[in-house]
Design a protein around this motif. Structure first.
Motif, PDB file in Angstrom:
ATOM      1  N   PRO A   1       0.944  -1.238  -0.344  1.00  0.00           N
ATOM      2  CA  PRO A   1       0.068   0.032  -0.292  1.00  0.00           C
ATOM      3  C   PRO A   1       0.460   1.167  -0.083  1.00  0.00           C
ATOM      4  CG  PRO A   1      -0.486  -1.317   2.630  1.00  0.00           C
ATOM      5  CD  PRO A   1       0.424  -1.487   1.414  1.00  0.00           C
ATOM      6  N   PHE A   2       2.553   1.325   0.156  1.00  0.00           N
ATOM      7  CA  PHE A   2       2.993   1.760   0.046  1.00  0.00           C
ATOM      8  C   PHE A   2       3.632   3.035  -1.437  1.00  0.00           C
ATOM      9  CE2 PHE A   2       4.486  -0.221   4.289  1.00  0.00           C
ATOM     10  CZ  PHE A   2       3.777   0.455   5.576  1.00  0.00           C
ATOM     11  N   GLN A   3       3.503   4.584  -0.645  1.00  0.00           N
ATOM     12  CA  GLN A   3       3.616   4.433  -2.266  1.00  0.00           C
ATOM     13  C   GLN A   3       5.408   6.181  -1.872  1.00  0.00           C
ATOM     14  OE1 GLN A   3       3.067   4.695  -5.041  1.00  0.00           O
ATOM     15  NE2 GLN A   3       1.370   3.249  -4.404  1.00  0.00           N
ATOM     16  N   PRO A   4       5.836   6.212  -2.642  1.00  0.00           N
ATOM     17  CA  PRO A   4       7.469   7.074  -2.756  1.00  0.00           C
ATOM     18  C   PRO A   4       6.124   8.737  -2.036  1.00  0.00           C
ATOM     19  CG  PRO A   4       6.794   6.539  -4.865  1.00  0.00           C
ATOM     20  CD  PRO A   4       5.735   6.297  -4.578  1.00  0.00           C
ATOM     21  N   SER A   5       7.529   8.772  -1.314  1.00  0.00           N
ATOM     22  CA  SER A   5       6.465  10.495  -1.179  1.00  0.00           C
ATOM     23  C   SER A   5       7.242  11.117  -2.766  1.00  0.00           C
ATOM     24  CB  SER A   5       7.728  11.321  -0.031  1.00  0.00           C
ATOM     25  OG  SER A   5       7.529  10.372   0.964  1.00  0.00           O
ATOM     26  N   LEU A   6       6.696  12.330  -2.678  1.00  0.00           N
ATOM     27  CA  LEU A   6       6.763  13.076  -3.603  1.00  0.00           C
ATOM     28  C   LEU A   6       7.798  14.227  -4.160  1.00  0.00           C
ATOM     29  CD1 LEU A   6       3.363  15.510  -3.079  1.00  0.00           C
ATOM     30  CD2 LEU A   6       3.942  13.171  -5.386  1.00  0.00           C
ATOM     31  N   THR A   7       8.856  14.189  -5.193  1.00  0.00           N
ATOM     32  CA  THR A   7       9.742  14.716  -5.477  1.00  0.00           C
ATOM     33  C   THR A   7      10.001  15.930  -4.909  1.00  0.00           C
ATOM     34  OG1 THR A   7      10.238  13.599  -7.551  1.00  0.00           O
ATOM     35  CG2 THR A   7      11.201  15.134  -7.461  1.00  0.00           C
ATOM     36  N   LYS A   8       9.131  17.057  -4.531  1.00  0.00           N
ATOM     37  CA  LYS A   8       9.231  18.692  -4.309  1.00  0.00           C
ATOM     38  C   LYS A   8       9.136  17.928  -2.644  1.00  0.00           C
ATOM     39  CE  LYS A   8       3.587  19.337  -4.084  1.00  0.00           C
ATOM     40  NZ  LYS A   8       2.774  19.951  -4.096  1.00  0.00           N
ATOM     41  N   THR A   9       8.784  17.092  -2.183  1.00  0.00           N
ATOM     42  CA  THR A   9       8.948  16.574  -0.762  1.00  0.00           C
ATOM     43  C   THR A   9      11.014  16.512  -0.293  1.00  0.00           C
ATOM     44  OG1 THR A   9       6.208  15.856  -0.255  1.00  0.00           O
ATOM     45  CG2 THR A   9       7.706  15.191   0.895  1.00  0.00           C
TER      46      THR A   9
END
Length: 359
Positions: free
Chosen positions: A296-304
């Motif tokens: 269910p996990f997704q990578p953080s946004l690039t801007k974050t």
């Protein structure tokens, strides 16, 4: 049952050659043939007495791990699935760089008992520890196949190296030996989930191996949920152990932090990480989470991630965003689970890379 020569550490080779009545120099002579000269049979070892070679053939057969699957990433990364004689498999990743360097990410265990919720290896469970020779032969096989000398080793594949401490250190010493692989100690990194007794032991070793710690959260509750296998080692105690390690070795610690959207990438998480780093000589690697099947996990946004990097560096904490390689072949951090793509070994002819030749 016969013990394969390639499963043994240099110390173990020394012990059995001595027990066979051989002179003390014979162990290194044998190890040089196995790794420095790359012998594939005892018949090649022409300066070892024939009678002893015949004894070795009977008692310690020369069998290397077999490449049973090999995939090539679009970025040049190679992922090997290696099978040992007992049919146990591990994954080893080769990362060639544009400057001619070759890094091998090797496994210390088959499977892993840590159970990290975002890691494919942990979901597969634990099979067994690898021997020192089995760790070393991952580097040997990858180097031979890539036809390029290995310059760096990271024990960051399957398993928790500090739960297989002695074999891991014996393997790194063989890789460091000037007559075997001659890889500098500072060019070899041990990555742990935060096993405090292992960190303490490493601080007392004479070699300058590099230490990396998979942190992934600086809030205790979040880290316990993500990494239940190390919940018994609280963050406060981990920081004290790392500070003691730095005092004892005068070496910097690398903190690995896989950024997961909505899980460990809030402002509160970043502030907790800043607090953890206060008073600690360290470098942070921010890693966009590598996706695994059914997670269910997704990578953080690039801007974050870029905001985190800028803020951490502004606050005096050296920080890098590490772009994982090999994710398209499930060869990046957290993705290693012995997933076969091909039915059999892929030959060199279908795996061409623009690499420098082994000298």
């Amino acid at each position: 049952m016969n013990t394969f020569i390639t499963a043994l550490s240099l110390k173990e080779i020394s012990e059995f050659t001595a027990s066979a009545g051989q002179p003390s120099f014979r162990a290194l002579q044998l190890a040089e043939w196995l790794y420095g000269k790359g012998a594939e049979s005892y018949s090649e070892m022409t300066n070892i007495p024939k009678a002893f070679r015949e004894f070795l053939e009977e008692t310690h057969p020369l069998v290397r791990p077999r490449i049973t699957d090999l995939q090539k990433s679009k970025d040049g990364t190679g992922k090997f699935i290696l099978t040992f004689p007992d049919k146990v498999c591990v994954e080893t990743v080769a990362l060639p760089s544009s400057n001619g360097k070759l890094t091998i990410c090797c496994s210390s265990q088959a499977g892993c008992a840590m159970g990290c919720s975002f890691c494919a290896t942990g979901k597969e469970g634990f099979t067994r520890n690898l021997t020192a020779g089995e760790i070393v032969n991952q580097i040997y096989v990858a180097q031979k196949h890539m036809k390029q000398r290995v310059s760096n080793v990271v024990v960051m594949g399957q398993g928790e190296p500090f739960l297989n401490y002695d074999a891991t250190l014996d393997a790194l010493r063989m890789l460091n030996h000037p007559k075997l692989f001659a890889i500098g100690a500072r060019h070899m990194t041990i990555s742990t989930c935060g096993i405090i007794p292992g960190i303490r032991r490493l601080s007392e070793e004479p070699e300058q191996f590099t230490l990396a710690v998979s942190l992934h959260a600086a809030l205790q509750k979040t880290r316990d949920e993500l990494m239940p296998g190390v919940a018994k080692y609280p963050l406060q105690q981990l920081k004290k152990a790392l500070q003691a390690y730095v005092r004892a070795t005068n070496r910097r610690v690398t903190l690995e932090y896989a950024m997961i959207s909505g899980i460990n990438d809030s402002a509160e998480d970043r502030e907790a990480l800043e607090d953890f780093c206060a008073g600690l000589l360290c470098h942070i690697n921010l890693i966009p989470l590598n996706k695994i099947v059914d997670s269910p996990f997704q990578p953080s946004l690039t801007k974050t991630m870029t905001h985190w990097q800028a803020t951490l560096q502004k606050n005096g904490i050296e920080t890098t965003i590490r772009h994982s390689r090999g994710s398209d072949i499930a060869g990046a951090c957290g993705q290693l689970k012995n997933a076969f793509k091909h039915s059999s070994y892929v030959s060199r002819e279908t795996y061409e890379l623009p690499l420098k030749k082994l000298k």
